[in-house]
Design a protein around this motif. Structure first.
Motif, PDB file in Angstrom:
ATOM      1  N   ARG A  39       0.839  -1.206   0.000  1.00  0.00           N
ATOM      2  CA  ARG A  39       0.000   0.000   0.000  1.00  0.00           C
ATOM      3  C   ARG A  39       0.873   1.254   0.000  1.00  0.00           C
ATOM      4  O   ARG A  39       2.063   1.188   0.280  1.00  0.00           O
ATOM      5  CB  ARG A  39      -0.903   0.002   1.241  1.00  0.00           C
ATOM      6  N   THR A  40       0.266   2.376  -0.248  1.00  0.00           N
ATOM      7  CA  THR A  40       0.995   3.641  -0.210  1.00  0.00           C
ATOM      8  C   THR A  40       1.413   3.958   1.232  1.00  0.00           C
ATOM      9  O   THR A  40       0.839   3.420   2.186  1.00  0.00           O
ATOM     10  CB  THR A  40       0.121   4.797  -0.751  1.00  0.00           C
ATOM     11  N   GLY A  41       2.420   4.819   1.355  1.00  0.00           N
ATOM     12  CA  GLY A  41       2.858   5.262   2.677  1.00  0.00           C
ATOM     13  C   GLY A  41       3.452   4.165   3.540  1.00  0.00           C
ATOM     14  O   GLY A  41       3.452   4.267   4.766  1.00  0.00           O
ATOM     15  N   SER A  72       3.087  -0.432  -4.094  1.00  0.00           N
ATOM     16  CA  SER A  72       2.517   0.922  -4.070  1.00  0.00           C
ATOM     17  C   SER A  72       3.427   1.933  -3.390  1.00  0.00           C
ATOM     18  O   SER A  72       3.205   3.135  -3.507  1.00  0.00           O
ATOM     19  CB  SER A  72       1.151   0.907  -3.380  1.00  0.00           C
ATOM     20  N   SER A  73       4.441   1.467  -2.631  1.00  0.00           N
ATOM     21  CA  SER A  73       5.430   2.383  -2.061  1.00  0.00           C
ATOM     22  C   SER A  73       6.708   1.615  -1.770  1.00  0.00           C
ATOM     23  O   SER A  73       6.713   0.379  -1.679  1.00  0.00           O
ATOM     24  CB  SER A  73       4.889   3.075  -0.805  1.00  0.00           C
ATOM     25  N   ASN A 105       5.793   6.934  -2.333  1.00  0.00           N
ATOM     26  CA  ASN A 105       4.759   6.279  -3.133  1.00  0.00           C
ATOM     27  C   ASN A 105       5.215   6.040  -4.566  1.00  0.00           C
ATOM     28  O   ASN A 105       5.953   6.840  -5.141  1.00  0.00           O
ATOM     29  CB  ASN A 105       3.487   7.112  -3.126  1.00  0.00           C
ATOM     30  N   ASP A 109       1.762   3.019  -9.886  1.00  0.00           N
ATOM     31  CA  ASP A 109       1.196   2.150  -8.851  1.00  0.00           C
ATOM     32  C   ASP A 109       0.885   0.759  -9.392  1.00  0.00           C
ATOM     33  O   ASP A 109       0.294   0.616 -10.470  1.00  0.00           O
ATOM     34  CB  ASP A 109      -0.082   2.806  -8.303  1.00  0.00           C
TER      35      ASP A 109
END
Ligand SMILES: [Ca+2]
Length: 120
Positions: A39-41, A72-73, A105, A109
């Motif tokens: 996931r992001t972050g 994503s990150s 990020n 993606d």
């Protein structure tokens, strides 16, 4: 050639003082010098690398799911900044990651399939 979280403790010790001076990684699931996240972050499941990788199709996150096209990150604590590519064997679009230990990020993606280190 790949080693997923296999020498995490050794890598952490080798990183030594440099790590203590940096921000605390967002995810405790990865202590390798290059980390990727679902996931992001820095969120979701994670995977770690101790060397460059030309194809993520055989790499797994900690939860056992495939890494390829699902990042994503990313974060890193290396002096040589990794460049992530949208295709295997370092082809396609590339994103050079800043190595301050904080998750960055993915510009593309869920598309990265390999990474290598930039030569400064
Ligand atoms: Ca691989």
């Amino acid at each position: 050639m790949k080693r997923l979280l296999s020498v995490a403790a050794v890598a952490f010790v080798l990183a030594g003082g440099a790590v203590t001076a940096m921000a605390v990684p967002a995810s405790a699931a990865c202590t390798d010098r290059v980390c990727v996240y679902e996931r992001t972050g820095g969120g979701g499941t994670a995977a770690g690398f101790t060397t460059a990788d030309n194809n993520f199709s055989n790499n797994r996150f900690v939860d056992g799911t495939n890494v390829n096209d699902r990042i994503s990150s990313m974060s890193c604590t290396t002096t040589r900044r990794p460049i992530f590519y949208t295709d295997s064997y370092w082809r396609g679009q590339g994103q050079r990651v800043f190595c301050d230990g904080r998750p960055e990020n993915a510009v593309w993606d869920n598309q990265f399939s390999s990474f290598y280190y930039a030569i400064d």
